[in-house]
Design a protein around this motif. Sequence first.
Motif, PDB file in Angstrom:
ATOM      1  N   LEU A 400       0.832  -1.209   0.000  1.00 30.40           N
ATOM      2  CA  LEU A 400       0.000   0.000   0.000  1.00 30.40           C
ATOM      3  C   LEU A 400       0.865   1.256   0.000  1.00 30.40           C
ATOM      4  O   LEU A 400       0.553   2.239  -0.683  1.00 30.40           O
ATOM      5  N   ALA A 401       1.968   1.222   0.757  1.00 31.58           N
ATOM      6  CA  ALA A 401       2.876   2.371   0.751  1.00 31.58           C
ATOM      7  C   ALA A 401       3.489   2.555  -0.633  1.00 31.58           C
ATOM      8  O   ALA A 401       3.629   3.681  -1.124  1.00 31.58           O
ATOM      9  N   GLY A 402       3.849   1.440  -1.284  1.00 31.39           N
ATOM     10  CA  GLY A 402       4.380   1.519  -2.635  1.00 31.39           C
ATOM     11  C   GLY A 402       3.374   2.091  -3.614  1.00 31.39           C
ATOM     12  O   GLY A 402       3.734   2.822  -4.549  1.00 31.39           O
ATOM     13  N   GLN A 628       2.893  -7.481  -5.552  1.00 31.43           N
ATOM     14  CA  GLN A 628       3.125  -6.073  -5.228  1.00 31.43           C
ATOM     15  C   GLN A 628       3.002  -5.187  -6.470  1.00 31.43           C
ATOM     16  O   GLN A 628       2.415  -4.106  -6.411  1.00 31.43           O
ATOM     17  N   TRP A 629       3.517  -5.658  -7.599  1.00 35.10           N
ATOM     18  CA  TRP A 629       3.408  -4.879  -8.835  1.00 35.10           C
ATOM     19  C   TRP A 629       1.955  -4.711  -9.252  1.00 35.10           C
ATOM     20  O   TRP A 629       1.555  -3.664  -9.760  1.00 35.10           O
ATOM     21  N   ILE A 630       1.149  -5.751  -9.045  1.00 37.32           N
ATOM     22  CA  ILE A 630      -0.272  -5.640  -9.381  1.00 37.32           C
ATOM     23  C   ILE A 630      -0.941  -4.575  -8.513  1.00 37.32           C
ATOM     24  O   ILE A 630      -1.694  -3.722  -9.000  1.00 37.32           O
ATOM     25  N   VAL A 631      -0.654  -4.610  -7.202  1.00 35.92           N
ATOM     26  CA  VAL A 631      -1.237  -3.621  -6.288  1.00 35.92           C
ATOM     27  C   VAL A 631      -0.769  -2.217  -6.654  1.00 35.92           C
ATOM     28  O   VAL A 631      -1.563  -1.265  -6.709  1.00 35.92           O
ATOM     29  N   VAL A 632       0.535  -2.089  -6.928  1.00 32.78           N
ATOM     30  CA  VAL A 632       1.096  -0.776  -7.239  1.00 32.78           C
ATOM     31  C   VAL A 632       0.496  -0.220  -8.527  1.00 32.78           C
ATOM     32  O   VAL A 632       0.173   0.973  -8.621  1.00 32.78           O
ATOM     33  N   ARG A 633       0.310  -1.068  -9.536  1.00 31.71           N
ATOM     34  CA  ARG A 633      -0.230  -0.592 -10.808  1.00 31.71           C
ATOM     35  C   ARG A 633      -1.715  -0.269 -10.704  1.00 31.71           C
ATOM     36  O   ARG A 633      -2.176   0.757 -11.201  1.00 31.71           O
ATOM     37  N   THR A 634      -2.486  -1.159 -10.072  1.00 32.03           N
ATOM     38  CA  THR A 634      -3.932  -0.954 -10.030  1.00 32.03           C
ATOM     39  C   THR A 634      -4.330   0.172  -9.086  1.00 32.03           C
ATOM     40  O   THR A 634      -5.299   0.892  -9.348  1.00 32.03           O
TER      41      THR A 634
END
Length: 734
Positions: A400-402, A628-634
């Motif tokens: 979430l921070a990312g 993490q990349w999925i969360v960061v992108r979406t």
Amino acid sequence: MAMPQNSTGENGFCFAQTLDFSRPSPPPGEAGRTVVAPSRREPCGTPLSNGTASSSAPSPSDSCAEPLCSPTPGEEETQFGEGIKYVSAEGEELACGWGGFTPGCLQLFNTSKGVLFFLCVASFLQGMTVNGFINTVITSIERRFDLRSYQSGLIASSYDIAACICLTFVSYFGGNGHKPRWLGWGVLVMGLGSLLFALPHFTTGRYETRSAAEVGVCGGNQSLPCARAASSLSGYRFVFMLGQFLHGMGATPLYTLGVTYLDENVKTNYSPVYIAVFYTAAILGPAAGYLVGGMFLNIYTEIGREIDITPENTLWVGAWWIGFLGAGAASLLISIPILGYPQRLPGSQRYIVMRVSEAHQLKDGSHKKASDPDFGKTVKDLPRSVLLLLKNPTFIFLCLAGATEATLIAGMSTFGPKFLESQFSLSASEAATFFGYLVVPAGGGGTFLGGFLVNKFKLRCSGIIKLCLLCTVSSLLAIFIFFIHCPNMPMAGVTQMYEGSALPGGHLNLTAACNAECGCLQETYSPVCGSNDIMYYSPCHAGCKKVSENLRNGKKVYDECSCVEKTLLPGPGDAEAGKCTSSCAKRPLLLFFMFVVILFTFLSSIPALTATLRCVSDRQRSFALGIQWIVVRTLGGIPGPIAFGSMIDKSCLLWQDQCGEQGSCYVYQNSAMSRYTLIAGLVYKVLGTTFFVVACLLYKPPPPESAPGSSDASENGNCDLQEHKPSPLAEEDI
């Protein structure tokens, strides 16, 4: 009695039990000791995860009366250094090459530095193509293929859509497979996407400029047709979308499997530096893309054809396709050496054995499931892998921070040049150049410095999260600089009346007595700066009657402008093409603190990535990066520009008029733009600070006093020993 140390100067290996040498040790300097490189299955010990073997001998003294693990017939011995032989069990191939072709000259590159070089080239090409060339040529592609803005937006979004679709499967199966092969094929697919992106240039006819009204002087405007026939060229947007989709598919392994492959093959302390160098190359790529792409756009798209228009003309289309051809060919070439690397580098197993687990400890002990060597090799383990990550609060809050940091980076990279353009009254090219001067040293330097600090101070997971928190708080304080702003340059009919008075009720009024008979069109926006330092919508709106044959400072000059009053002599003045130059005294202060914000935002990127790798089990690292990349992108990369764009649009003073429909914004109110930028920055920085604080508070490291080799100390069967130099007593005992 002491633990034996190898003669190469590396730290000692961890063994699952204490060894008691019952016979004299060989004299110092004697070579030829044989040590078995742990593999996924040790033939002479109890199989543990990550290859840590526990001897099945009845007692330590008995087990040490013979070599630790005697190679069986068929096992391949490989000499990796003077004095020690690493025996690769199961005949695992550690040479660099393709199939049976493993020439000796290639083994010079079969090192962590060799891998880093090729991965840096790949990340540089990816950044240059996707974040450099695409953003540079998108306007030219719109003009050449008659695309609307939302269609070009779909082209840009295809990359993120492909990445989100592929991330789960690539990071899950690739993380448990042969990483260099996944990486090599990914770079190859990325190269094919670049070649496909350039294909429409060769399959369409010549670009013919259409007749349109030129921005003229008073009385010289023509009527612009609003209706335009639909062009069949717009169908090529699907080819561009497919090219971008291949870009997204190919780049997916690069920032998940590439990072974990580097992390697995170097010492734990060196890992942040290697990853920082890797990401710095990815940041320098877009800068090169802007520079090289801009050079190509000064070449006409139909090379060799003589034309009478210049790059400043609105009908000009540059050679947008050259960069994609070059990047595609380079990607195909660089994929060949990457495909030749082994599943793990020679000697890398020693780093895995010495690594101390820092994975977050779950209360129910379910994190120990990941220590199973067979875990994660089938699809049925995918839900359990996701569940383990979701139960890891440190990982969740780091994601979430990312996402909040990614929102700021995406928004700032998209609208940063526009902010500078409005605040300092710059042209679009000048603003892009200024922003490049900020991003390259601040972004690239911050990325590398973040990895260097983690290595310099030998930070563990909790210390790394605290470093991220410090960087976020520092950038949060610096973002208050947006309280100040530069005043708008006066613009007739937009910020003030033509005679200098304030606009009644803030309503625009571009028509005045001095230009009432000129028949000026609002569709032809071409700002000019009068000799009275007031900007006008166009030469026509300034009442200019003719164009001077002489240039001033390389810019076109308009004479006999009835709306421009001379400062000393009576009569009409003149106007110069372009915006008036801003003399804002706050420019150095704004630029400095924007540099600080960008620096500290990127400074936390590599430490945050390192903390993500440390807080999960070794076998879940690639999959964790994918999630993490999925969360960061979406949550960050995709909605970031939308959120910032909607905030900035609220400060627009003058909208483009496209045949009665609202287009893009021409002029922003600087005070409102700074205020909304401050609000957006504060919201996301406060959220990021909160997420890092919670991640730090909820992180639960492994027990420091667990017995070596116990499952409580490590999810991967590694001994819970710090990497340290042997004590003098130990050296004497040897």
